[in-house]
Design a protein around this motif. Structure first.
Motif, PDB file in Angstrom:
ATOM      1  N   GLU A   1      -4.938  51.715  23.063  1.00 12.07           N
ATOM      2  CA  GLU A   1      -5.754  53.626  22.005  1.00 12.07           C
ATOM      3  C   GLU A   1      -6.800  52.645  21.241  1.00 12.07           C
ATOM      4  O   GLU A   1      -6.748  51.864  20.126  1.00 12.07           O
ATOM      5  CB  GLU A   1      -4.704  53.601  21.323  1.00 12.07           C
ATOM      6  CG  GLU A   1      -5.209  55.238  20.612  1.00 12.07           C
ATOM      7  CD  GLU A   1      -3.446  55.583  20.085  1.00 12.07           C
ATOM      8  OE1 GLU A   1      -3.865  56.606  19.626  1.00 12.07           O
ATOM      9  OE2 GLU A   1      -2.401  55.444  20.357  1.00 12.07           O
ATOM     10  N   LEU A   2      -8.151  53.830  21.511  1.00 16.13           N
ATOM     11  CA  LEU A   2      -9.338  53.365  20.570  1.00 16.13           C
ATOM     12  C   LEU A   2      -9.542  54.554  19.472  1.00 16.13           C
ATOM     13  O   LEU A   2      -9.572  55.711  20.306  1.00 16.13           O
ATOM     14  CB  LEU A   2     -10.210  53.146  21.748  1.00 16.13           C
ATOM     15  CG  LEU A   2     -10.131  51.908  22.897  1.00 16.13           C
ATOM     16  CD1 LEU A   2     -11.713  52.350  23.879  1.00 16.13           C
ATOM     17  CD2 LEU A   2     -10.267  50.547  22.283  1.00 16.13           C
ATOM     18  N   ASP A   3     -10.259  54.313  18.932  1.00 14.79           N
ATOM     19  CA  ASP A   3     -10.474  55.401  17.976  1.00 14.79           C
ATOM     20  C   ASP A   3     -11.996  55.506  17.235  1.00 14.79           C
ATOM     21  O   ASP A   3     -13.227  54.480  17.192  1.00 14.79           O
ATOM     22  CB  ASP A   3     -10.022  55.183  17.071  1.00 14.79           C
ATOM     23  CG  ASP A   3      -8.580  55.138  16.035  1.00 14.79           C
ATOM     24  OD1 ASP A   3      -7.744  55.748  16.968  1.00 14.79           O
ATOM     25  OD2 ASP A   3      -8.017  54.639  15.291  1.00 14.79           O
ATOM     26  N   VAL A   4     -12.597  56.434  18.726  1.00 16.66           N
ATOM     27  CA  VAL A   4     -13.911  57.003  18.442  1.00 16.66           C
ATOM     28  C   VAL A   4     -14.073  57.585  18.420  1.00 16.66           C
ATOM     29  O   VAL A   4     -13.979  58.925  17.708  1.00 16.66           O
ATOM     30  CB  VAL A   4     -14.507  56.456  20.328  1.00 16.66           C
ATOM     31  CG1 VAL A   4     -15.616  56.651  20.761  1.00 16.66           C
ATOM     32  CG2 VAL A   4     -13.635  55.808  20.947  1.00 16.66           C
ATOM     33  N   LEU A   5     -16.560  56.976  17.960  1.00 16.41           N
ATOM     34  CA  LEU A   5     -16.871  58.665  17.958  1.00 16.41           C
ATOM     35  C   LEU A   5     -17.788  58.856  18.649  1.00 16.41           C
ATOM     36  O   LEU A   5     -18.576  57.874  18.925  1.00 16.41           O
ATOM     37  CB  LEU A   5     -17.353  58.399  16.668  1.00 16.41           C
ATOM     38  CG  LEU A   5     -17.087  57.148  14.248  1.00 16.41           C
ATOM     39  CD1 LEU A   5     -17.486  57.052  13.614  1.00 16.41           C
ATOM     40  CD2 LEU A   5     -16.330  58.965  14.226  1.00 16.41           C
ATOM     41  N   ARG A   6     -17.515  60.158  18.060  1.00  9.49           N
ATOM     42  CA  ARG A   6     -19.204  60.840  19.915  1.00  9.49           C
ATOM     43  C   ARG A   6     -19.594  61.797  19.059  1.00  9.49           C
ATOM     44  O   ARG A   6     -18.761  62.764  19.150  1.00  9.49           O
ATOM     45  CB  ARG A   6     -18.084  60.765  20.721  1.00  9.49           C
ATOM     46  CG  ARG A   6     -18.933  61.087  22.085  1.00  9.49           C
ATOM     47  CD  ARG A   6     -18.127  61.734  23.816  1.00  9.49           C
ATOM     48  NE  ARG A   6     -17.389  60.331  24.082  1.00  9.49           N
ATOM     49  CZ  ARG A   6     -17.135  60.351  25.031  1.00  9.49           C
ATOM     50  NH1 ARG A   6     -16.185  61.516  25.162  1.00  9.49           N
ATOM     51  NH2 ARG A   6     -16.251  59.349  24.685  1.00  9.49           N
ATOM     52  N   ASN A   7     -20.929  61.638  18.946  1.00  5.46           N
ATOM     53  CA  ASN A   7     -21.091  62.604  18.702  1.00  5.46           C
ATOM     54  C   ASN A   7     -20.688  63.578  17.029  1.00  5.46           C
ATOM     55  O   ASN A   7     -20.752  64.927  17.653  1.00  5.46           O
ATOM     56  CB  ASN A   7     -21.782  63.963  20.098  1.00  5.46           C
ATOM     57  CG  ASN A   7     -22.166  63.564  21.035  1.00  5.46           C
ATOM     58  OD1 ASN A   7     -22.932  62.600  20.590  1.00  5.46           O
ATOM     59  ND2 ASN A   7     -21.508  64.053  21.899  1.00  5.46           N
ATOM     60  N   GLY A   8     -20.150  62.571  15.991  1.00  7.32           N
ATOM     61  CA  GLY A   8     -19.535  62.839  15.254  1.00  7.32           C
ATOM     62  C   GLY A   8     -18.707  63.414  14.699  1.00  7.32           C
ATOM     63  O   GLY A   8     -17.809  63.439  14.398  1.00  7.32           O
ATOM     64  N   GLU A   9     -18.174  63.406  15.928  1.00  5.84           N
ATOM     65  CA  GLU A   9     -16.989  63.835  15.973  1.00  5.84           C
ATOM     66  C   GLU A   9     -15.317  63.127  16.534  1.00  5.84           C
ATOM     67  O   GLU A   9     -15.907  62.226  17.373  1.00  5.84           O
ATOM     68  CB  GLU A   9     -16.334  64.482  17.406  1.00  5.84           C
ATOM     69  CG  GLU A   9     -14.845  65.046  17.504  1.00  5.84           C
ATOM     70  CD  GLU A   9     -14.568  66.680  19.564  1.00  5.84           C
ATOM     71  OE1 GLU A   9     -13.497  66.535  18.533  1.00  5.84           O
ATOM     72  OE2 GLU A   9     -15.533  66.595  19.338  1.00  5.84           O
ATOM     73  N   LYS A  10     -14.603  62.613  16.241  1.00  8.21           N
ATOM     74  CA  LYS A  10     -13.517  60.854  16.606  1.00  8.21           C
ATOM     75  C   LYS A  10     -11.811  61.618  17.119  1.00  8.21           C
ATOM     76  O   LYS A  10     -11.690  62.668  17.046  1.00  8.21           O
ATOM     77  CB  LYS A  10     -12.852  60.975  14.658  1.00  8.21           C
ATOM     78  CG  LYS A  10     -12.170  59.878  14.910  1.00  8.21           C
ATOM     79  CD  LYS A  10     -11.172  59.522  13.518  1.00  8.21           C
ATOM     80  CE  LYS A  10     -10.687  57.881  14.215  1.00  8.21           C
ATOM     81  NZ  LYS A  10     -10.217  57.059  12.196  1.00  8.21           N
TER      82      LYS A  10
ATOM     83  N   LYS B   1      -7.234  56.351  25.456  1.00  6.71           N
ATOM     84  CA  LYS B   1      -6.280  55.477  25.784  1.00  6.71           C
ATOM     85  C   LYS B   1      -7.392  54.600  27.426  1.00  6.71           C
ATOM     86  O   LYS B   1      -8.261  55.324  27.924  1.00  6.71           O
ATOM     87  CB  LYS B   1      -5.375  55.298  26.208  1.00  6.71           C
ATOM     88  CG  LYS B   1      -4.227  56.100  25.030  1.00  6.71           C
ATOM     89  CD  LYS B   1      -3.119  55.658  25.937  1.00  6.71           C
ATOM     90  CE  LYS B   1      -2.243  56.761  24.463  1.00  6.71           C
ATOM     91  NZ  LYS B   1      -0.428  57.148  24.969  1.00  6.71           N
ATOM     92  N   LEU B   2      -7.211  53.516  27.401  1.00  7.04           N
ATOM     93  CA  LEU B   2      -8.274  52.441  28.050  1.00  7.04           C
ATOM     94  C   LEU B   2      -6.981  51.426  28.219  1.00  7.04           C
ATOM     95  O   LEU B   2      -6.482  50.308  28.002  1.00  7.04           O
ATOM     96  CB  LEU B   2      -9.146  52.113  27.539  1.00  7.04           C
ATOM     97  CG  LEU B   2     -10.265  51.300  28.237  1.00  7.04           C
ATOM     98  CD1 LEU B   2     -11.587  50.946  28.425  1.00  7.04           C
ATOM     99  CD2 LEU B   2     -10.130  49.624  28.234  1.00  7.04           C
ATOM    100  N   THR B   3      -6.498  50.635  30.331  1.00  2.00           N
ATOM    101  CA  THR B   3      -6.237  49.697  30.230  1.00  2.00           C
ATOM    102  C   THR B   3      -7.202  48.801  30.733  1.00  2.00           C
ATOM    103  O   THR B   3      -8.283  48.724  31.704  1.00  2.00           O
ATOM    104  CB  THR B   3      -5.209  50.403  31.720  1.00  2.00           C
ATOM    105  OG1 THR B   3      -4.144  50.583  31.131  1.00  2.00           O
ATOM    106  CG2 THR B   3      -4.656  48.510  32.411  1.00  2.00           C
ATOM    107  N   LEU B   4      -6.524  47.573  29.913  1.00  2.00           N
ATOM    108  CA  LEU B   4      -7.986  46.747  30.354  1.00  2.00           C
ATOM    109  C   LEU B   4      -7.649  45.953  31.975  1.00  2.00           C
ATOM    110  O   LEU B   4      -6.938  45.806  32.434  1.00  2.00           O
ATOM    111  CB  LEU B   4      -7.307  45.669  28.926  1.00  2.00           C
ATOM    112  CG  LEU B   4      -8.119  45.519  27.770  1.00  2.00           C
ATOM    113  CD1 LEU B   4      -7.585  44.915  26.721  1.00  2.00           C
ATOM    114  CD2 LEU B   4      -9.120  45.923  27.811  1.00  2.00           C
ATOM    115  N   ALA B   5      -9.043  45.829  32.050  1.00  6.25           N
ATOM    116  CA  ALA B   5      -9.330  44.922  33.133  1.00  6.25           C
ATOM    117  C   ALA B   5      -9.020  42.841  33.385  1.00  6.25           C
ATOM    118  O   ALA B   5      -9.414  43.479  32.084  1.00  6.25           O
ATOM    119  CB  ALA B   5     -10.355  45.133  34.763  1.00  6.25           C
TER     120      ALA B   5
END
Length: 386
Positions: A265-274, A278-282
């Motif tokens: 579960e990634l907390d990401v800032l995108r264009n000022g919005e948090k 979710k991402l499943t690793l290879a």
């Protein structure tokens, strides 16, 4: 859908067709019937445009006369650096070429430098201008310090690759002692590496103390990787599974503990919005058993003293000046004519080996060099093709 590469190639073709139609005509010598090469001004051939001037020759002369002995010692160091850089670049390209073959083109090799496409537009342009100016002024200054004449200085555009040049008198250069020629060839990359070192010191001691790490920025995404459908270029990862991520070290330490198939579960800032994604690793292609997210990460920073509209642009400009001077300065030492490294190797082979041995060695070097460049450029071209 038309690919990015096709659009770029079409734009390049139209640009050169118009430029050639406007400026491609050459004066013909009535006695020989051969085209007359302009000593000054703009001349255009197919995918090559050159603008020459003699106005800066006086400036180069004055700089070279300040301390000729210094410039000769500087250039001698450049010769040694040139041959060491030549070996390093050949090894590095051979290594990444093997990785390209093993990963079927997924492993990046040489990155194309196209401002606005593969590097940031304005920072890339600033970096390229600094690369070209210091490189060519160094060539010219060392040549004049060794009493070698110059014909002109100018700018060149080769397809999409901008450049600058100092044009020596090739006949006089060919007659000069080997050491003088090597000094001139090695001086360009010597200037680039020197500029990179100075820039790195400015960043380390004047800029970095004003910055604080503030997450990991997504600079690029590996095609076909787990990140491709989840993350975007420019995203800033500030947390993973509830753990705060501030530095590259935080990110690398966390990823080193992950396994293929694990969901993050990634907390990401995108264009000022948090955002929470979710991402499943290879599985990591080079480290079996380790998780692979598929991004090109870079340290994201913020100013701890305010004035971010000044400090951050200065930081990024200096960063790209450093990065491009290192990368282009070293690539210019690759032993392939017409690069400076190729000319350094070619002149030494001609000087110390009989022609029946030097010639096949030169052809072998050219063949191997072109193969390594092709293998290293292939992933970058595929990325552009989309």
């Amino acid at each position: 859908m038309v690919s990015t590469l096709a659009v770029i190639l079409a734009g390049i073709a139209i640009f050169w067709a118009v430029l050639y139609a406007l400026f491609g005509r050459k004066e013909i010598d009535p006695e020989t019937g051969e085209p007359i090469e302009k000593e000054e001004g703009l001349s255009v051939d197919m995918f090559i445009a050159m603008w020459r001037t003699k106005r800066l020759l006086g400036f180069i002369d004055r700089v070279s006369r300040v301390n000729p002995r210094f410039w000769k010692v500087y250039a001698d160091i450049g010769i040694a650096l040139g041959y060491m850089g030549m070996v390093y670049v050949f090894y590095a390209l051979a290594k990444t070429a093997m990785q390209t073959l093993q990963t079927k083109g997924q492993q990046a090799g040489v990155q194309l430098v196209i401002p606005g496409v593969t590097v940031p537009l304005w920072y890339g342009l600033i970096g390229l201008v600094v690369v070209m100016v210091v490189h060519e002024l160094s060539h010219g200054t060392v040549a004049r310090a060794d009493k070698l004449p110059l014909k002109s200085v100018g700018l060149v555009l080769l397809a999409v690759i901008p450049g600058a040049f100092v044009e020596p008198d090739e006949e006089e250069l060919a007659k000069a002692p080997l050491r003088s020629r090597l000094r001139v060839y090695g001086a360009g990359s010597m200037a680039n590496i020197t500029t990179a070192i100075i820039t790195a010191l400015i960043i380390a001691y004047a800029i970095n103390p004003l910055l604080i790490p503030a997450g990991v920025e997504v600079k690029g995404i590996v095609p076909g990787s787990p990140a491709e459908k989840v993350l975007q270029k420019g995203d800033v990862i500030v947390g993973i599974n509830g753990q705060e991520i501030k530095t590259m070290e935080d990110f690398m330490e966390f990823m080193d503990k992950t396994k293929p198939g694990e969901t993050l579960e990634l907390d990401v800032l995108r264009n000022g919005e948090k955002l929470s994604l979710k991402l499943t690793l290879a599985e990591h292609p080079e480290r079996p058993g380790k998780g692979f997210i598929g991004i090109q990460p870079a340290q994201h920073v913020e100013s701890k003293v305010g004035s971010e509209k000044i400090i951050l642009p200065v930081f990024f400009a200096l960063y790209w000046i450093y990065l491009l001077n290192v990368g282009i300065g070293l690539m210019n030492l690759f032993p392939l004519v017409p690069l400076d490294g190729g000319r350094m190797l070619d002149d030494v082979l001609k000087e110390y080996l009989p022609e029946n041995i030097a010639r096949p060695l030169r052809y072998t070097t050219i063949g191997v060099g072109l193969l390594l460049l092709a293998l290293n450029l292939w992933p970058a071209l595929m990325n552009l093709a989309g």
